[in-house]
Write an enzyme that holds these catalytic residues in place. Sequence first.
Site, mmCIF file in Angstrom:
data_model
loop_
_atom_site.group_PDB
_atom_site.id
_atom_site.type_symbol
_atom_site.label_atom_id
_atom_site.label_comp_id
_atom_site.label_asym_id
_atom_site.label_seq_id
_atom_site.Cartn_x
_atom_site.Cartn_y
_atom_site.Cartn_z
ATOM 1 N N HIS A 139 0.908 -1.170 -0.007
ATOM 2 C CA HIS A 139 0.779 0.368 0.110
ATOM 3 C C HIS A 139 0.302 1.139 0.516
ATOM 4 O O HIS A 139 0.310 2.261 -0.881
ATOM 5 C CB HIS A 139 -0.553 0.049 1.231
ATOM 6 N N LYS A 204 -10.800 13.007 -3.987
ATOM 7 C CA LYS A 204 -11.693 13.210 -2.967
ATOM 8 C C LYS A 204 -11.241 13.487 -1.618
ATOM 9 O O LYS A 204 -10.605 13.598 -1.678
ATOM 10 C CB LYS A 204 -12.042 11.013 -3.354
ATOM 11 N N THR A 238 -15.716 3.850 -2.860
ATOM 12 C CA THR A 238 -14.807 5.013 -3.532
ATOM 13 C C THR A 238 -14.898 4.329 -4.557
ATOM 14 O O THR A 238 -15.843 5.522 -5.411
ATOM 15 C CB THR A 238 -13.627 5.245 -2.682
#
Length: 339
Positions: A139, A204, A238
């Site tokens: 990640h 976002k 999302t």
Amino acid sequence: MPRTTEPKLISGNANMPLAKAIARRMSLHRGVNVGLVDARVERFNDGEIFVEVYENVRGEDMFLIQPTSNPANDNLMELLIMSDALRRSSAKRITAVIPYFGYARQDRRAKARTPISAKLVANMIAEAGIERVLTMDLHAAQIQGFFDIPVDNLYASPVFALDIKHTFKGRMGELMVVSPDVGGVARARELAKRINSPLAIVDKRREKAGEVAEMTVIGDVKGKTCLIVDDICDTAGTLCKAAEVLLENGAKEVHSYITHGVMSGPAVERVSKSVMKSLVLTDSIAPTSPITKAENIRIVPTAPVFAQAILNIWNGTSVSSLFEQDTLGPIYDGMYETE
């Protein structure tokens, strides 16, 4: 010490189909049978994990395959306990093959009085006797620095590039790669470069975790076939919202390429009902029955690249060579057409 002429694989319960697929691929590469070491990983009535290895592993180069996906704590403890069993059985070296590294999203202190759990997990892995880690699409790249042992981080983008060139053959000129947030721009840019496509960003703003308040598209997506690229799809909120925003901004259609399909809670239902034409996941996390039954979700295999990476580590040759399409293409032997 006595040593076999082949690497030895052992797997926990987190993703046994992937472990068996890796063993099959290695058997093809080596021309001899490479099977999984016979072992049992069981739980006592109170949930404690017990491991017993039935084969001699003294002096062997062991590769322990175990993603730390849901249930993350159970799978992590399996990994640690299996490593301890191998170390106490005098294995020469233990390499943890962790296709999905859990706790990776807790890689920094975003607020006061919060943990850096990824660092804690890294310490536990090293303390358990693991001497090397092989993973895919961490990640955050800096997690490699949390370890005091070597970490090989494979990338899904070369595999995705092969799939895209095969799936969208003749339509490559209309593709646009999209990052669903600013933090994933580097990952999206890497794929865009591989397929020679432009890049857009969906910016976002979150009010709180799991909820998206506002989205803005940065870039002109009118008439484009958009490919959303990200490393993790959890609840898919999302992702589905980003697909809607892209279509509202004139995109022709939307597809998504995600490395790790965590797919928690309503994720599969959301994707099935979304405006996305397709969602492509890797099998770094074992797909559940609802995922395999969903019409617009497709799985691409990672066993070929993991098998070759394991062989390269065992042979002491380059793992980074697998980042290039010229090297990766033949490994997928005809599954995708290469140019």
